[in-house]
Design an enzyme around this catalytic site. Structure first.
Site, PDB file in Angstrom:
ATOM      1  N   ASP A  86      -1.117  -9.349  17.310  1.00  0.00           N
ATOM      2  CA  ASP A  86      -0.945  -8.415  18.420  1.00  0.00           C
ATOM      3  C   ASP A  86      -1.462  -8.984  19.734  1.00  0.00           C
ATOM      4  O   ASP A  86      -0.861  -8.779  20.795  1.00  0.00           O
ATOM      5  CB  ASP A  86      -1.664  -7.098  18.122  1.00  0.00           C
ATOM      6  CG  ASP A  86      -0.805  -6.119  17.337  1.00  0.00           C
ATOM      7  OD1 ASP A  86       0.300  -6.507  16.926  1.00  0.00           O
ATOM      8  OD2 ASP A  86      -1.245  -4.970  17.140  1.00  0.00           O
ATOM      9  N   LYS A 117      -0.858  -3.303   2.029  1.00  0.00           N
ATOM     10  CA  LYS A 117      -1.902  -2.356   1.653  1.00  0.00           C
ATOM     11  C   LYS A 117      -2.638  -1.921   2.926  1.00  0.00           C
ATOM     12  O   LYS A 117      -3.567  -2.556   3.368  1.00  0.00           O
ATOM     13  CB  LYS A 117      -2.864  -3.008   0.657  1.00  0.00           C
ATOM     14  CG  LYS A 117      -4.142  -2.221   0.382  1.00  0.00           C
ATOM     15  CD  LYS A 117      -3.851  -0.888  -0.282  1.00  0.00           C
ATOM     16  CE  LYS A 117      -5.147  -0.224  -0.734  1.00  0.00           C
ATOM     17  NZ  LYS A 117      -6.055   0.098   0.367  1.00  0.00           N
ATOM     18  N   SER A 162      -4.610  -5.906   2.806  1.00  0.00           N
ATOM     19  CA  SER A 162      -5.673  -5.103   3.391  1.00  0.00           C
ATOM     20  C   SER A 162      -6.471  -5.831   4.457  1.00  0.00           C
ATOM     21  O   SER A 162      -6.010  -5.997   5.572  1.00  0.00           O
ATOM     22  CB  SER A 162      -6.601  -4.564   2.309  1.00  0.00           C
ATOM     23  OG  SER A 162      -6.020  -3.421   1.735  1.00  0.00           O
TER      24      SER A 162
END
Length: 492
Positions: free
Chosen positions: A325, A339, A314
């Site tokens: 990214d 998650k 998470s």
């Protein structure tokens, strides 16, 4: 609706004795103008069953019990992270947000009707007793847990400080279960740890994202740079980090990105409020003041490695995915938990609520996290002999009724089950007498490989992996590297 209006969110993995479920706090409001047709035939059938239980069951049953259990069963049938919170569970959840609770210190999930240990929390009674990822809890104080909900199991393992609880543990590969008596104690999860590993190289660990994580991050990084002004490489350790508060994940990511207006994470769901982007600006990670003000300038450009594993979930996946990214850091280790769903807390009364999955998380470039996780740039085993724990770790995709990634079909049940079981048994046999790894220690193999990466030395990748390719350099401050937005910016 922006962060000021929606309040703060929490993200995490499974059902944790502490914090391991993600949600966003928001007052429940009846949506006007939305017409929902009710399935009258099914509601009549529900009323008929309710009436039959009241009149025909062997002994009287209280109305409150029937209705509460009906609500709990309805919500729990959706996915592993949607749950009804009664008074005690709601109170425990609020305590967990503050990073402390009374229990034994394990993260758990349901599997085939049993309670499976996802991971013991560092420096807790369960961790010190040798409980490991993959262990099955079959009894709590000699009460069988077969088909017991995670919420019920948590209630039974919670209690007063100093009181005792006995867990019966079944470990695949062992001949018989073993009984573990534990003393409950207040579990205070230290959110941030840091140290200079060797001259020029620092280690920063976040074990869980809590209310005070950003304050601790600021304090620890300032101490690091005071001790070592010319840090040449920083390892951000998110291994076994089950998640925590969403603003903490946003703030931690923002601390290392050169620009404040970069997207950290986006969400997509059925409601309009579920479709928004979260940026690295103060209003998205702090309600008042700026805990990141005055951070060492070097954090924006220092070469970074982010360590992750199957226990990273998470909030930690949001951080790893965003830094990956933007090519701000190299992600090293093994695939994360997966998650990537948002749970929204809807209060039903002042002290009860339901925690309902309302959206999926996406990285800045639009990659889904749910059920897929974050793949490392460099796959490195936990030890030089391999990553034995990977065979034992439970991931989101292993959980029953898990929410699949958008556009994907559920995997076929039982696929490669025999091979997986054999792999688990081999791993357990090898791990039986091995002490738990202390992250950040001199025996931390993955940390050593991260330092080798900084130095340009050979990195021992996981078996079967090709030789390391040198990554593109990290972007400089002010570089135009912002990925396209998935959704319209959240309103302030």
């Amino acid at each position: 609706m922006g962060m000021k209006a929606k309040g703060f969110g929490l993200v995490g993995v499974g059902m944790v004795l502490g914090v391991a479920a993600s949600f966003q706090l928001s007052a429940y409001a009846q949506k006007t103008g939305t017409a929902t047709s009710l399935p009258l035939d099914e509601l009549r059938q529900l009323a008929d069953v309710y009436g039959l239980i009241k009149t025909d069951y062997v002994e009287p049953v209280e109305d409150k019990k029937l209705l509460t259990e009906a609500i709990g069963g309805m919500v729990a049938s959706l996915d592993p992270h949607s749950v009804y919170l009664d008074q005690k569970a709601f109170r425990d959840m609020r305590e967990a947000v503050q990073g402390k609770f009374v229990g034994v210190g394990v993260e758990i999930s349901n599997e085939d009707g049993y309670i499976k240990v996802v991971s013991p929390i560092e420096d807790t009674p369960a961790f010190k007793a040798g409980i490991k990822s993959g262990d099955l809890i079959t009894r709590i104080d000699n009460v069988p847990v077969r088909n017991m909900s995670s919420d019920d199991a948590i209630k039974r393992m919670r209690g007063k400080v100093g009181s005792k609880v006995t867990l019966t543990i079944a470990r695949p590969g062992d001949d018989k279960p073993w009984v573990v008596p534990l003393d409950r104690r207040e579990i205070k999860v230290v959110s941030v740890k840091a140290k200079v590993v060797e001259p020029g190289y620092a280690w920063l660990r976040i074990s869980q994202f809590q209310e005070n994580t950003l304050d601790e991050l600021a304090k620890k990084t300032k101490e690091l740079y005071a001790e070592q002004p010319d840090i040449k490489g920083l390892v951000l350790d998110l291994r076994n980090d089950p998640g925590g508060l969403l603003p903490g994940a946003i703030g931690v990511t923002a601390a290392f990105l050169p620009k404040a207006d970069q997207v950290i994470v986006s969400t997509k769901g059925q409601l309009p409020d579920s479709n928004q982007s979260f940026y690295g600006r103060r209003e998205f990670y702090a309600q008042r003041g700026d805990p990141l003000a005055g951070l060492p300038a070097g954090l924006k450009t220092v070469p970074m490695v982010v360590l992750v594993n199957g226990g990273s979930a998470s909030a930690s996946e949001i951080v790893a995915g965003a830094l990956q990214d933007y090519q701000r850091a190299i992600v090293m280790g093994s695939r994360t938990f997966g998650k990537g769903s948002v749970q929204t807390l809807r209060q039903l009364s002042p002290d009860t609520a339901i925690k309902l999955t309302t959206a999926r998380y996406y990285t800045p470039k639009g990659r889904p996290i749910q059920a897929t996780g974050v793949q490392p740039d460099l796959r490195v085993d936990e030890t030089a002999d391999g990553d034995l724990l990977n065979a034992l770790r439970v991931r989101e995709s292993d959980l029953q009724r898990h929410l699949v990634a958008e556009g994907e079909q559920p995997a076929a049940a039982g696929k490669d089950q025999a091979a997986s079981l054999a792999q688990q048994q081999r791993a357990l046999a090898l791990l039986k007498d091995r002490k738990p790894l202390e992250f950040g220690s001199k025996d931390d193999f993955q940390l050593a490989q991260a330092i080798n990466h900084f130095k340009g030395l050979k990195v021992m990748l996981a078996k079967g992996e090709p030789a390391e390719e040198k990554p593109a350099p990290a972007p400089l401050p002010g570089a135009e590297n912002k990925p396209p937005e998935l959704h319209a910016p959240a309103k302030k």
